[in-house]
Enzyme design. Structure first.
Site, PDB file in Angstrom:
ATOM      1  N   GLU A   1       0.843  -1.216   0.000  1.00  0.00           N
ATOM      2  CA  GLU A   1       0.000   0.000   0.000  1.00  0.00           C
ATOM      3  C   GLU A   1       0.867   1.251   0.000  1.00  0.00           C
ATOM      4  O   GLU A   1       0.519   2.259  -0.624  1.00  0.00           O
ATOM      5  CB  GLU A   1      -0.943   0.012   1.213  1.00  0.00           C
TER       6      GLU A   1
ATOM      7  N   TRP B   1     -16.900  11.593 -11.794  1.00  0.00           N
ATOM      8  CA  TRP B   1     -15.923  11.319 -10.743  1.00  0.00           C
ATOM      9  C   TRP B   1     -15.325  12.609 -10.189  1.00  0.00           C
ATOM     10  O   TRP B   1     -14.971  12.687  -9.007  1.00  0.00           O
ATOM     11  CB  TRP B   1     -14.814  10.377 -11.221  1.00  0.00           C
TER      12      TRP B   1
ATOM     13  N   ASN C   1     -10.758   2.558   3.599  1.00  0.00           N
ATOM     14  CA  ASN C   1     -10.445   2.408   2.167  1.00  0.00           C
ATOM     15  C   ASN C   1     -11.495   1.603   1.403  1.00  0.00           C
ATOM     16  O   ASN C   1     -11.919   1.983   0.310  1.00  0.00           O
ATOM     17  CB  ASN C   1      -9.074   1.750   1.998  1.00  0.00           C
TER      18      ASN C   1
ATOM     19  N   TRP D   1      -9.722   7.984  -7.599  1.00  0.00           N
ATOM     20  CA  TRP D   1     -11.022   8.270  -8.232  1.00  0.00           C
ATOM     21  C   TRP D   1     -11.019   7.782  -9.677  1.00  0.00           C
ATOM     22  O   TRP D   1     -11.987   7.188 -10.153  1.00  0.00           O
ATOM     23  CB  TRP D   1     -11.374   9.769  -8.140  1.00  0.00           C
TER      24      TRP D   1
ATOM     25  N   TRP E   1     -21.834  11.388 -18.499  1.00  0.00           N
ATOM     26  CA  TRP E   1     -22.142  11.506 -17.074  1.00  0.00           C
ATOM     27  C   TRP E   1     -23.427  12.281 -16.907  1.00  0.00           C
ATOM     28  O   TRP E   1     -23.853  13.010 -17.812  1.00  0.00           O
ATOM     29  CB  TRP E   1     -21.019  12.250 -16.342  1.00  0.00           C
TER      30      TRP E   1
ATOM     31  N   TRP F   1       1.616   1.858  -3.425  1.00  0.00           N
ATOM     32  CA  TRP F   1       0.500   2.530  -4.124  1.00  0.00           C
ATOM     33  C   TRP F   1       0.613   4.047  -3.955  1.00  0.00           C
ATOM     34  O   TRP F   1       0.350   4.820  -4.869  1.00  0.00           O
ATOM     35  CB  TRP F   1      -0.855   2.050  -3.588  1.00  0.00           C
TER      36      TRP F   1
HETATM   37  C1  LIG Z   1     -11.933   7.171  -4.132  1.00  0.00           C
HETATM   38  C2  LIG Z   1     -10.716   7.117  -3.243  1.00  0.00           C
HETATM   39  C3  LIG Z   1     -10.096   8.309  -2.838  1.00  0.00           C
HETATM   40  C4  LIG Z   1      -8.951   8.281  -2.038  1.00  0.00           C
HETATM   41  N1  LIG Z   1      -8.378   9.478  -1.642  1.00  0.00           N
HETATM   42  C5  LIG Z   1      -7.262   9.457  -0.869  1.00  0.00           C
HETATM   43  C6  LIG Z   1      -6.653  10.675  -0.449  1.00  0.00           C
HETATM   44  O1  LIG Z   1      -7.077  11.789  -0.787  1.00  0.00           O
HETATM   45  N2  LIG Z   1      -5.561  10.580   0.367  1.00  0.00           N
HETATM   46  C7  LIG Z   1      -5.030   9.385   0.752  1.00  0.00           C
HETATM   47  O2  LIG Z   1      -4.034   9.369   1.474  1.00  0.00           O
HETATM   48  N3  LIG Z   1      -5.562   8.224   0.324  1.00  0.00           N
HETATM   49  C8  LIG Z   1      -6.664   8.218  -0.462  1.00  0.00           C
HETATM   50  N4  LIG Z   1      -7.219   7.021  -0.858  1.00  0.00           N
HETATM   51  C9  LIG Z   1      -6.494   5.766  -0.588  1.00  0.00           C
HETATM   52  C10 LIG Z   1      -6.870   5.025   0.696  1.00  0.00           C
HETATM   53  O3  LIG Z   1      -8.253   4.888   0.793  1.00  0.00           O
HETATM   54  C11 LIG Z   1      -6.342   5.705   1.949  1.00  0.00           C
HETATM   55  O4  LIG Z   1      -4.976   6.007   1.823  1.00  0.00           O
HETATM   56  C12 LIG Z   1      -6.516   4.783   3.173  1.00  0.00           C
HETATM   57  O5  LIG Z   1      -7.866   4.470   3.352  1.00  0.00           O
HETATM   58  C13 LIG Z   1      -5.990   5.473   4.395  1.00  0.00           C
HETATM   59  O6  LIG Z   1      -6.201   4.674   5.521  1.00  0.00           O
HETATM   60  P1  LIG Z   1      -4.970   3.999   6.262  1.00  0.00           P
HETATM   61  O7  LIG Z   1      -3.935   5.028   6.567  1.00  0.00           O
HETATM   62  O8  LIG Z   1      -5.532   3.228   7.399  1.00  0.00           O
HETATM   63  O9  LIG Z   1      -4.428   3.044   5.147  1.00  0.00           O
HETATM   64  P2  LIG Z   1      -3.545   1.718   5.276  1.00  0.00           P
HETATM   65  O10 LIG Z   1      -4.340   0.612   4.695  1.00  0.00           O
HETATM   66  O11 LIG Z   1      -3.021   1.549   6.628  1.00  0.00           O
HETATM   67  O12 LIG Z   1      -2.358   2.022   4.243  1.00  0.00           O
HETATM   68  C14 LIG Z   1      -1.127   2.655   4.632  1.00  0.00           C
HETATM   69  C15 LIG Z   1      -0.861   3.857   3.795  1.00  0.00           C
HETATM   70  O13 LIG Z   1      -0.694   3.487   2.429  1.00  0.00           O
HETATM   71  C16 LIG Z   1      -1.225   4.497   1.587  1.00  0.00           C
HETATM   72  N5  LIG Z   1      -2.324   3.935   0.801  1.00  0.00           N
HETATM   73  C17 LIG Z   1      -3.184   2.954   1.165  1.00  0.00           C
HETATM   74  N6  LIG Z   1      -4.036   2.669   0.161  1.00  0.00           N
HETATM   75  C18 LIG Z   1      -3.703   3.508  -0.856  1.00  0.00           C
HETATM   76  C19 LIG Z   1      -4.216   3.697  -2.167  1.00  0.00           C
HETATM   77  N7  LIG Z   1      -5.227   2.992  -2.656  1.00  0.00           N
HETATM   78  N8  LIG Z   1      -3.639   4.649  -2.929  1.00  0.00           N
HETATM   79  C20 LIG Z   1      -2.601   5.384  -2.479  1.00  0.00           C
HETATM   80  N9  LIG Z   1      -2.074   5.235  -1.259  1.00  0.00           N
HETATM   81  C21 LIG Z   1      -2.619   4.305  -0.451  1.00  0.00           C
HETATM   82  C22 LIG Z   1      -1.754   5.604   2.508  1.00  0.00           C
HETATM   83  O14 LIG Z   1      -0.751   6.584   2.648  1.00  0.00           O
HETATM   84  C23 LIG Z   1      -1.999   4.852   3.793  1.00  0.00           C
HETATM   85  O15 LIG Z   1      -1.941   5.676   4.931  1.00  0.00           O
HETATM   86  C24 LIG Z   1      -8.383   7.033  -1.655  1.00  0.00           C
HETATM   87  C25 LIG Z   1      -9.021   5.850  -2.052  1.00  0.00           C
HETATM   88  C26 LIG Z   1     -10.163   5.895  -2.828  1.00  0.00           C
HETATM   89  C27 LIG Z   1     -10.807   4.598  -3.261  1.00  0.00           C
END
Ligand SMILES: Cc1cc2nc3c(=O)[nH]c(=O)nc-3n(C[C@H](O)[C@H](O)[C@H](O)COP(=O)(O)OP(=O)(O)OC[C@H]3O[C@@H](n4cnc5c(N)ncnc54)[C@H](O)[C@@H]3O)c2cc1C
Length: 494
Positions: A287, A371, A353, A394, A318, A290
């Site tokens: 992640e 979106w 997430n 998105w 849309w 990602w």
């Molecule tokens: C529509 C949508 C919009 C999102 N917008 C954002 C946003 O504005 N900012 C944001 O930080 N994340 C965003 N995310 C990604 C993700 O949902 C969040 O990073 C995550 O939910 C944060 O929770 P966590 O710190 O517990 O994640 P964990 O699961 O603990 O992951 C650890 C870290 O990995 C990174 N990460 C995890 N998943 C993703 C992912 N899919 N893409 C990129 N990085 C990721 C984050 O920095 C996160 O803190 C988005 C996801 C979706 C589906």
């Protein structure tokens, strides 16, 4: 030069401050810009510039501004403890930094490398202006694990697809050891600073009432959040991350966004667990990759927040539907898992997430709302709103990103709810009007018999909305719109 003169020159040189321009790297530990300034021996002058103009539509949203207020307050206090403080200035960031450098006769400016287009433009302006002067401009990796210019395909191109990017990342990016915070900082005389309360970063409405219960912004809060995750969740993360009512993920996203902890610290910490190479920590580090990938995409496609990466989606039909958008924003769609997610977002500035994916999919597919509208709402309401992560995700959900889920794969929110919130705890927490509903119907109250609704005190359409659209109908409408896109068939778009 006489000995006396050379001493004078040396002492003048030594007293010229090195500016540390803090941006989205609001910490002392593993902060390469701060570390370099301290190591240079020059007195250090920490500064943060609030520049709402350059970012335009992407200036920090309401929830992010709440976070920033507390984060800057914390950083100032920690810097004071270390022998200096934080100067706050407002305006065009490049102009403000250059003016400050002139005002204090700085010998150097140290700052981080950020992927946002306006931040890069500011760096270019500063670098251009300082070229050939006696004030050096140094940019350091404070935000990402990788340098966005260095990871490329074998053909020297940027990656558009995650898996090969992740493979190249794992092969090629050396991840160092986090550097401890400096014990003491030789502080420069601090010039005038603005007062953070004049910046009015906190919401004027009482929207943030629950934020402070959910979050402790700042470096200490980040460290405590990481410790909790390492103790309780990292080992089961590969599975636990999808249980939406549990704290199975790290909740580090706002801390990572604002740089109150570095990705190197987080990465390294997972390698110091008891079983660093088992499924949990490995999935977690993926992640973090990602996050790197999203920054990579933004770096190489700075228009990703505004334009679909797959051009055929420019012709997508849309529906501009303010009523549907508002119901979605307020958690009043009549689909419990969607409403729970949207209310969690509004309440604490963060959403799980899995639920981000479900709510986003429902908006762009069942409701066919663009979106960009969903992205803008997330931008305003997420404390972790991050240009790269938000846009790339998105576009991923909408099917128009480079490496996206195909549009025709439409999440069924009832099945998603049943699978990832089997007891309905998440729905009950955020949608209290459904609390008493039998678990068999918690994800589809419209399917509940009248007796079950009555026993739970629910009158559909009155105490809780009826669904805005029949899910099968919404799905069929989305697929029809996809078929119409540029005259292409669904299977040509994937
Ligand atoms: C529509 C949508 C919009 C999102 N917008 C954002 C946003 O504005 N900012 C944001 O930080 N994340 C965003 N995310 C990604 C993700 O949902 C969040 O990073 C995550 O939910 C944060 O929770 P966590 O710190 O517990 O994640 P964990 O699961 O603990 O992951 C650890 C870290 O990995 C990174 N990460 C995890 N998943 C993703 C992912 N899919 N893409 C990129 N990085 C990721 C984050 O920095 C996160 O803190 C988005 C996801 C979706 C589906």
């Amino acid at each position: 030069m006489s000995h006396y003169l050379s001493l004078m020159v040396t002492s003048k040189k030594d007293s010229r401050p090195a500016i540390v321009w803090f941006r989205r790297d609001l910490r002392l530990t593993d902060q390469a810009a701060l570390g370099a300034a301290v190591a240079s021996g020059a007195p250090v002058l920490p500064v943060f510039v609030l520049d709402d103009g350059k970012a335009g539509a992407w200036k920090a949203g309401g929830a992010a501004r709440w976070w920033l207020h507390h984060s800057l307050t914390q950083l100032h206090a920690v810097l004071r403890h270390h022998g200096t403080g934080l100067v706050l200035r407002r305006g065009d960031s490049a102009e403000v930094i250059l003016a400050l450098a002139k005002e204090v006769d700085a010998c150097a400016i140290h700052t981080g490398i950020l992927p946002e287009p306006w931040e890069r433009a500011a760096d270019d302006a500063v670098a251009k202006h300082l070229k050939g002067t006696d004030c050096a401009f140094h940019r350091h990796p404070t935000v990402l694990l990788h340098d966005p210019d260095t990871i490329t395909t074998q053909a020297g191109k940027p990656f558009g697809v995650f898996t090969p990017f992740a493979n190249a990342f794992l092969r090629g990016v050396p991840i160092g050891t986090p550097v401890p915070a400096p014990k003491r900082i030789k502080g420069a005389d601090l010039p005038a600073s603005e007062d953070i309360s004049d910046w009015a970063l906190r919401p004027t409405i009482t929207w943030d009432a629950q934020f402070a219960d959910a979050w402790v912004p700042g470096e200490a809060g980040a460290a405590a959040t990481l410790d909790r995750f390492l103790d309780e969740a990292v080992n089961g993360y590969d599975v636990g991350r999808n249980a939406v009512s549990k704290a199975g993920s790290s909740s580090l996203s706002p801390f990572l966004h604002w740089g109150e902890i570095s990705p190197t610290q987080v990465w390294a910490a997972t390698l110091h667990t008891d079983h660093p190479h088992t499924a949990g920590p490995v999935a977690y580090r993926r992640e973090l990759i990602w996050r790197e990938f999203a920054a990579h995409v933004l770096w190489h496609h700075p228009t990703v927040p505004e334009e679909p990466l797959r051009p055929e989606f420019k012709a997508f039909r849309w529906r501009r539907d303010p009523r549907a958008l508002k119901a979605w924003q307020r958690g009043q769609t009549g689909v419990p898992i969607v409403d729970a997610g949207m209310r969690q977002l509004w309440s604490i500035g963060w959403m799980h997430n899995r639920v981000r994916m479900i709510t986003a999919s429902y908006l762009v597919k069942h409701l066919l709302v663009p979106w960009e509208d969903g992205q803008a709402w997330f931008w305003e309401t997420l404390v972790d709103a991050d240009l790269g992560n938000n846009s790339v995700n998105w576009q991923w959900v909408a099917g128009c990103g480079a490496d996206a889920a195909p549009f025709f794969r439409i999440f069924n929110p009832v099945l998603q709810g049943t699978k990832f919130d089997p007891d309905g705890d998440y729905v009950r927490r955020w949608v209290p009007e459904l609390t008493k509903l039998d678990t068999r119907f918690i994800h589809e109250p419209w399917a509940a018999p009248n007796t079950a609704l009555a026993a739970a005190g629910i009158i559909l359409g009155k105490t809780y909305p009826k669904p805005m659209i029949d899910l099968a109908e919404g799905r069929a409408r989305a697929l029809a719109a996809l078929r119409d896109t540029g005259g292409k068939r669904a299977d040509q778009l994937v």
